[in-house]
Design an enzyme around this catalytic site. Structure first.
Site, mmCIF file in Angstrom:
data_model
loop_
_atom_site.group_PDB
_atom_site.id
_atom_site.type_symbol
_atom_site.label_atom_id
_atom_site.label_comp_id
_atom_site.label_asym_id
_atom_site.label_seq_id
_atom_site.Cartn_x
_atom_site.Cartn_y
_atom_site.Cartn_z
ATOM 1 N N ASP A 120 -6.887 -2.155 6.474
ATOM 2 C CA ASP A 120 -6.692 -2.959 5.257
ATOM 3 C C ASP A 120 -7.023 -4.416 5.487
ATOM 4 O O ASP A 120 -6.414 -5.301 4.901
ATOM 5 C CB ASP A 120 -5.217 -2.863 4.808
ATOM 6 C CG ASP A 120 -4.987 -1.739 3.825
ATOM 7 O OD1 ASP A 120 -3.834 -1.300 3.686
ATOM 8 O OD2 ASP A 120 -5.978 -1.320 3.203
ATOM 9 N N ASP A 139 0.875 -1.159 0.000
ATOM 10 C CA ASP A 139 0.000 0.000 0.000
ATOM 11 C C ASP A 139 0.919 1.217 0.000
ATOM 12 O O ASP A 139 2.051 1.141 0.484
ATOM 13 C CB ASP A 139 -0.869 -0.044 1.269
ATOM 14 C CG ASP A 139 -1.909 1.048 1.271
ATOM 15 O OD1 ASP A 139 -2.179 1.595 2.354
ATOM 16 O OD2 ASP A 139 -2.441 1.358 0.198
ATOM 17 N N SER A 182 -8.696 21.325 14.284
ATOM 18 C CA SER A 182 -9.082 20.249 13.366
ATOM 19 C C SER A 182 -8.220 19.015 13.577
ATOM 20 O O SER A 182 -7.073 19.096 14.009
ATOM 21 C CB SER A 182 -8.924 20.733 11.917
ATOM 22 O OG SER A 182 -9.051 19.659 11.015
ATOM 23 N N HIS A 190 -7.791 16.973 10.923
ATOM 24 C CA HIS A 190 -7.394 16.616 9.558
ATOM 25 C C HIS A 190 -5.877 16.439 9.493
ATOM 26 O O HIS A 190 -5.147 17.193 10.148
ATOM 27 C CB HIS A 190 -7.839 17.742 8.609
ATOM 28 C CG HIS A 190 -7.814 17.349 7.170
ATOM 29 N ND1 HIS A 190 -6.657 17.329 6.426
ATOM 30 C CD2 HIS A 190 -8.809 16.977 6.328
ATOM 31 C CE1 HIS A 190 -6.948 16.958 5.186
ATOM 32 N NE2 HIS A 190 -8.241 16.744 5.098
ATOM 33 N N GLY A 240 -13.813 18.789 2.925
ATOM 34 C CA GLY A 240 -13.461 18.817 1.509
ATOM 35 C C GLY A 240 -12.969 20.172 1.036
ATOM 36 O O GLY A 240 -12.494 20.294 -0.098
#
Lengths: 689, 97
Positions: A559, A376, A413, A415, A443
């Site tokens: 995963d 990955d 945040s 993020h 976004g």
């Protein structure tokens, strides 16, 4: 030596039921220290008496009056005290209508003893008078007990990594009371939610999160990584690691069985119960071995009796007895049963010392066949979080002020870009200011007010990472570029896999251009880009359909499907809760070179198991005919004067030889890993696979 | 030409299940070995069982067995005796990760 499920000799451990073929085995499992003490005591009695019997047998003429009675008397304690464990085991074997090693030993030693006792009391029954074989009967017991003892002490050595881990945990921990007082409490009394203090030099006893303090922590006992790791609030710390140079105050998260050290310990212990495919042959063989040996012993014994009787030999009974004793004693099914588990234990110890946890021993089979490694991208080949790589400030603005504004707003945040900007500001010692009216727009970005300035941070993806524009009062003040840094260990790992004959590939959700950029830097030409998470497993299946055995390396939490689809799933641990990680193998220190190490360990472990099983088979196959008399045409019947004792020696050493051969795996793997580590010098990317 | 015995087993369903047997000892414990048992289907099978169709036979097995065969790339051979017994070989149980 299969034990039926009707056996009442069993133990339930962690939801798994283990059966024991004899009381000896069960006692050894339940209290190994007590068993070892008992074994030592029996050996202390056995050896001096066995040597005395041997000396009298060979130095004192049989014609001396009462010689045989003296031998019988000296042999009794060895036969019935030192040898008691074998009789008990044989009894349980007969009770469950199975056959085990204890049964073979009992048959061999009792046959020799009873025959010799019979000859002692009724010497005129055989013409000419037979010899007594008390030396054979006592040495069978003594040598096999000695073999067990050697096997025990070598096995303790094999398990040293696991024992060292558990032994590190201190018995006492500094507990912080609600008043802030520090008192010492027993480690097993600490519970999740408690607060504890770790002083410099102390081993951290439980898992937790730092809430105060700063220190470097040596995590090499878990990860194999020698470089200490800085821990500050809110870093996670693991039990079994060493606090080096500062005081840490920790909120406890996991203790006891749930702690990292215990999870690792249990994985190592479970390794011996893993099964690899090649052991199927050993299992089938073991199920029929003992009955076959007894049949062979009876057949050989009858052959020699009738043959020697037919040629008029007076030794027919004696030789028949000695053949029987030799055959049952020389055969050792124990070595076959031990071949796999002991190798897996040693391999598991070595890998755990290097921060490689094998959750699933059966994966080692597939690892040894692996010829394709799929990685990955984000979080595996690259660091999981982006970093700020460049800053561009518009004229008229101060760089530190612009970054301070952006970082202050982003501090609200979670993020990854927000964290990268905050971290960047901290790295430049830029203080954050108070923020109000924060609003994050998914976004798009985040906005807020800092010192009455309207701050808007807009986030956008670009090739190779992200870009952030910072607007102050609706005027563009600056921009930042962020990208994901390729892990330092990625390139050497890809190169090393190529040298091992393993082709590489990469899967990413990023654009094809970004995928190709990373691929060029790492020398990977098989790139699968713009892949949805759900489609990763399909790509792996395509490789498998083409005949590849695939290793997939990715995130152990996110995963899961891809890790389960691959032949071998290697998870980069994203935390210290190992139990939550999917994957056959878990890498504790996020070093991609350990993917290479895993491949090496898999290759060598399977090779050693095959070697051990081959040795155990060959050992038995070669020696049983010898005991049966195949060498008599060469050396004559006189070989039976010492063959029973030699047979006992061979049986006693068979398991020990398997254990010792397995211990060689430890050194071999370490040498190979050292050589692999030395070869990592950041070679240029090679093109193609 | 298909003989009478083979005709008997066409269009039948079988259930594969796991049984545990104790393995070889002298490693301080007898390891549990999971083996495959084949039996003719009678009645409903659990809803979580997967059906695998083989020409004119159906095999029902749970996810663990399917995964062990699929992931381990096993070739499992099922033999049917004239006495009506079924034996499976070539199976190696893979614990779920």
């Amino acid at each position: 030596m299969f034990v039926p499920e009707t056996s009442d000799l069993y133990a339930d451990v962690d939801g798994q039921r283990y059966y024991f073929c004899s009381k000896t085995c069960q006692q050894k499992y339940a209290s190994p220290e007590k068993e070892e003490t008992g074994l030592k005591r029996r050996l202390i009695v056995a050896w001096p008496l066995a040597i005395t019997v041997l000396l009298i047998s060979y130095l004192v003429s049989p014609s001396v009056v009462y010689r045989d009675y003296l031998l019988l008397t000296i042999a009794l304690p060895v036969q019935f005290y030192s040898g008691y464990g074998f009789y008990e085991g044989a009894y349980h074997s007969l009770k469950t209508r199975s056959a085990n090693m204890d049964l073979l030993v009992t048959m061999g030693t009792l046959t020799a003893f009873v025959f010799s006792a019979y000859v002692t009391f009724f010497p005129s029954i055989t013409i000419p008078a037979s010899e007594v074989y008390f030396d054979a009967s006592v040495f069978i017991i003594t040598l096999i007990l000695t073999g067990n003892f050697i096997e025990n002490i070598t096995k303790v050595r094999a398990n040293k990594a696991a024992s060292k881990l558990i032994g590190m945990i201190p018995n006492v921990t500094h507990f912080i009371t609600s008043d802030g007082e520090i008192i010492d409490k027993r480690t097993d009394e600490i519970a999740p939610g408690d607060k504890i203090l770790i002083k410099p030099g102390e081993v951290i006893s439980v898992d937790g999160v730092v809430y105060d303090g700063k220190s470097e922590v040596d995590e090499s006992s878990l990860t194999g990584e020698q470089e200490p790791v800085l821990k500050v609030s809110p870093s996670e710390v693991s039990s079994g690691t060493v606090n080096l140079n500062g005081i840490l105050r920790i909120n406890v998260t996991r203790t006891g069985k749930d702690s990292t050290v215990n999870q690792i310990y249990e994985l190592i212990q479970k390794a011996i119960s893993g099964r690899v495919k090649v052991q199927r042959i050993a299992d089938v063989f073991s199920s029929v071995f003992v009955p076959l040996v007894i049949t062979a012993a009876i057949a050989a014994s009858l052959f020699w009796y009738f043959y020697l009787s037919s040629i008029g030999s007076a030794l027919s009974v004696e030789i028949a007895v000695l053949v029987f004793v030799s055959v049952v004693v020389i055969a050792c099914p124990c070595a076959i049963g031990l071949a796999g588990p002991i190798t897996l234990l040693i391999s598991s110890n070595v890998s755990s010392e290097n921060g490689i946890l094998v959750k699933n021993a059966s994966a080692l089979d597939r690892l040894s066949k692996a010829n394709r490694a799929v990685f990955d991208k984000t979080g595996t080949l690259t660091e999981p979080d982006p970093i700020v790589t460049s800053v561009s400030i518009m004229p008229g603005y101060d760089e530190a002020d612009v970054i301070a504004m952006a970082a202050s707003v982003e501090s609200s945040s979670n993020h990854p870009i927000a964290k990268a900007i905050v971290s960047f500001a901290a790295g430049r010692n830029i203080p954050l200011a108070d923020v109000r009216d924060v609003e994050e727009i998914p976004g798009v970005g985040i906005k807020g007010r800092v010192k009455d300035v309207a701050v808007r941070v807009s986030r956008a993806k670009k090739e190779g990472g992200s870009s952030v524009s910072i607007n102050l009062d609706n005027i563009l003040a600056g921009s930042l570029s962020l990208s994901y840094k390729i892990r330092d260990s990625a390139l050497p790992a890809i190169n090393a896999l190529g040298l091992l004959g393993v082709k590489t590939a990469m899967i990413t959700g990023d654009s094809l251009e970004e995928g190709r950029r990373i691929g060029r830097e790492l020398g990977i030409s098989d790139i699968h880009a713009e892949v949805l998470p759900a489609d990763k497993s399909e790509i792996i299946k395509q490789y498998q359909s083409a005949g590849d055995y695939v290793i997939y390396t990715g995130d152990g939490i996110n995963d899961t499907v891809a890790l389960e689809t691959a032949d071998v799933g290697i998870a980069m641990a994203s935390g210290t809760d190992i139990a939550r990680e999917s994957g056959d193998i878990i890498l504790l220190n996020n070093d991609l070179s350990h993917v290479v190490y895993s491949k090496i360990i898999g290759d060598k472990t399977i090779g050693k198991i095959k070697q051990n099983i081959g040795w155990a088979f060959g050992y038995n196959t070669a020696l049983i005919p010898v005991a049966g008399g195949i060498l008599v045409p060469l050396f004559g019947l006189s070989i039976y004067s010492f063959l029973p004792i030699l047979a006992a020696f061979a049986m006693g050493m068979s398991s020990s030889s398997v254990v010792i051969n397995s211990l060689l795996l430890d050194g071999k793997i370490r040498r190979l890993l050292n050589r692999a580590a030395e070869s990592y010098d950041g070679k240029e990317a090679k093109t193609g696979n | 030409m298909v003989g009478p015995f083979l005709q008997e087993i066409y269009d039948k369903s079988f259930v594969l299940s796991l049984i545990s047997v104790a393995g070889p000892c002298k490693d301080e414990s007898c390891q549990v070995i999971k083996k495959l048992k084949v039996s003719e289907r009678s009645g409903d099978v659990p809803s979580h069982f997967t059906e695998v169709k083989l020409k004119s036979l159906s095999l029902f097995m749970d996810k663990v067995i399917y995964s062990s065969i699929d992931r381990g790339r096993e070739t499992v051979t099922i033999r049917f005796t004239k006495g009506g017994r079924f034996f499976a070989s070539g199976f190696a149980y893979l614990p779920q990760i």
